[in-house]
Design an enzyme around this catalytic site. Sequence first.
Site, PDB file in Angstrom:
ATOM      1  N   GLU A   2       0.814  -1.205   0.000  1.00 36.08           N
ATOM      2  CA  GLU A   2       0.000   0.000   0.000  1.00 36.08           C
ATOM      3  C   GLU A   2       0.857   1.268   0.000  1.00 36.08           C
ATOM      4  O   GLU A   2       0.556   2.223  -0.715  1.00 36.08           O
ATOM      5  CB  GLU A   2      -0.916  -0.022   1.233  1.00 36.08           C
ATOM      6  CG  GLU A   2      -1.925   1.101   1.303  1.00 36.08           C
ATOM      7  CD  GLU A   2      -3.069   0.957   0.297  1.00 36.08           C
ATOM      8  OE1 GLU A   2      -3.095  -0.047  -0.420  1.00 36.08           O
ATOM      9  OE2 GLU A   2      -3.899   1.877   0.241  1.00 36.08           O
ATOM     10  N   ASP A   3       1.929   1.275   0.793  1.00 32.34           N
ATOM     11  CA  ASP A   3       2.628   2.538   1.060  1.00 32.34           C
ATOM     12  C   ASP A   3       4.038   2.658   0.484  1.00 32.34           C
ATOM     13  O   ASP A   3       4.671   3.698   0.650  1.00 32.34           O
ATOM     14  CB  ASP A   3       2.724   2.772   2.578  1.00 32.34           C
ATOM     15  CG  ASP A   3       1.355   2.952   3.208  1.00 32.34           C
ATOM     16  OD1 ASP A   3       0.419   3.310   2.470  1.00 32.34           O
ATOM     17  OD2 ASP A   3       1.217   2.716   4.417  1.00 32.34           O
TER      18      ASP A   3
END
Length: 723
Positions: free
Chosen positions: A96-97
């Site tokens: 996700e990051d």
Amino acid sequence: MHHLSYTEGQVTKMPIEKTYAAQLLEIEKKIQLYYPQADISLLYRAFEFAYEKHADQKRASGEPYITHPLAVVEILVGLKTDMTSIVAGMLHDVIEDTPATAEDIRQNFGDEVVTLVQGVTKLARIDFQSALNKQAENFRKFVLAVANDIRVLLIKVADRLHNMRTLHHILLQENRRRVAAETLEIYAPLAERIGLHLIQEELQDIAFKELYPDVYANIKSQLDTVYKSDKKTIHLMIKDLEKICQKFDIRAEVMGRKKKPYAIWKKMKRKNISFEQLSDIIAFRILVDSVADCYQVLGLIHSEYFVVPNRFKDYISTPKSNGYQSLHTQVIAPDQRQIEIQIRTFGMQQVAQYGIASHWQYKQGVSDRQGRQYKWVRSLLEVLDHASGSVEFLENTKIEMFQDQVFCFTPHGDLIELPKGATVLDFAYAVHSDLGHFCKGAKINGKLMPLRTELKNGDQIEILVSHQQTPSSTWSRFVVTAKARSSIRRFIRSKRQVQFQGLGQSIFAKLLHNVGLTLDKQGQKNLLASFRLSSLEDFYGQLGEGEISLQELTSFLKNQEVQEKISSKKGDCKKVSDKKSSLSGLMSGVVVHYAECCHPLPGEKIMGIFSKKGVTVHLNVCKALETAKRNGKNVMELSWGKRQTSFHIVRLFITLHNRPGSLGILSTILGERESNIHNLKITKRHEEFFDLFIDISVKSMRHLETIMASLRSNKNINLVERV
Ligand code: MN
């Protein structure tokens, strides 16, 4: 250390920072306590991967990002999860990051870890905002359905717990409140669902404090006061309970139990009572070795204290859906206060606190009284019973709950829950019945798809409508929900009803016209009362459908006339047409009837049968003539006069195409040809056609021929025959 030399092709490796090395060592020790065979190198490899990928990212607190996955791993280890969950927990924010891809993770840690991390990532992308206050329960089910693997949920809940623990670092109050509300609506109930009771309590407490700081402070201080002032009482009560158990040689652990502010708040809301009125602020818990001990202790307590009626609950024979088992009772303490006592085994206590993540080594008989959800838990417990430990159990556990449901989204992100196999049309009807009626297609995830397309979990559906579209009876073949099915049926029925009403109205108007009458308000009232109907529409509908016969109606009208409750339409022309015969060769004053058996028409050859009542006109080929002759009746030849003013009834058999408007067309043609419907009866309805008998008035044979030809020329009318 062995874990520093793993990465192939990398010559130099930065040593792990001291603080992290110490933390990792702590984690390693904890894992080895419950899982000695664990491949600990995985822990370090996962750490280094995450450390490198998150690099310079920072948390809202200003701390390096890596502190977050590390904290999540600590929570997971506290739940005694397997190594795969631990590795996935460490990597849960990497896709996700950070620039890292699923493929990177697959190459380094294998398929299982990737699947878990992707599951967590998928959940992170769900927008829960629209769920709040509206359909939180649906979203919780959706999460369960898409999570697929229980470990995804464990990681997600652990992730949320750490985010809540560090919530105060988020500067904007608005953002804190949003996260808190989401936690209260979605994550705390999810934690409860999988039995993570301690985590559920902590999540609720932090969220509650954020959302209602003043209420929280209030309850907290009242609780503190109670616990402080009752310290001695609580201590004495514990001693008392311990003594009771010792007297009967039952090994038991007795503890006072502090209630959390959120639990108090919920109870105050639910029962609509004040803090003072709460009966179970002081609670005790007794842990024993076996189920038999539980019931024995319960018996001892009930014989020692006054029992508060209707407060006893047996969650041992009937566990809660998340597997929770315990006995609950309330008694009057020596100081006259009501106290709650929970009695359970040590094993049940494990489950109560850690749910399915607990290390289950106790084999109590689990009752068979259960619903579907309980079955799910039961199958988990069975896996636990047979697995060598929590590790194997976690690997074997797939979420079976809600697998027979699909969850789809509207373009606004609202969630619609449907049974498996549901189609676009079911979805449209689930949103709104009008959306269903006018649905002509849909875009599923942006792609144009037909009405009968089966939906999949997470599909976003935009319904395309057209006001030219209306439901057809074939639609019911590809819907699975009761709502869609009944909406379609209702629509088709009401449409048909409208046609019948139109037909009934014209039948009635013509009948009134023929007898030269109008009905005033009172007359209409009498009419409805006489047929036990509540509206004229109903009356027209029943008349059109042939449920009210013309004979009935005629006799009603005659009655009305006698009672003079029918107002005359136009003073003197009370009767527009009468049954005056226009037969030649008859003396005036003779009453003429036209036979019902053969419906003779002007132009056809006829005979008359004479009796005291008058003359009955038959076709000259009618069998009734022979019978009459044999019975000695007077039979003689008749002929039609030149001017035909009266109408004659003739019965037709008609087959119509079963499509909207067919009946209307039929009555229009008859109207245009100056015929009148006297009775109508539908005898058969097929998918494509329906058959009916219709009695119409005609002036002559030629008139009838014109009518029949007109009917036959219409494409909606399949067959026309004289009966
Ligand atoms: Mn996270």
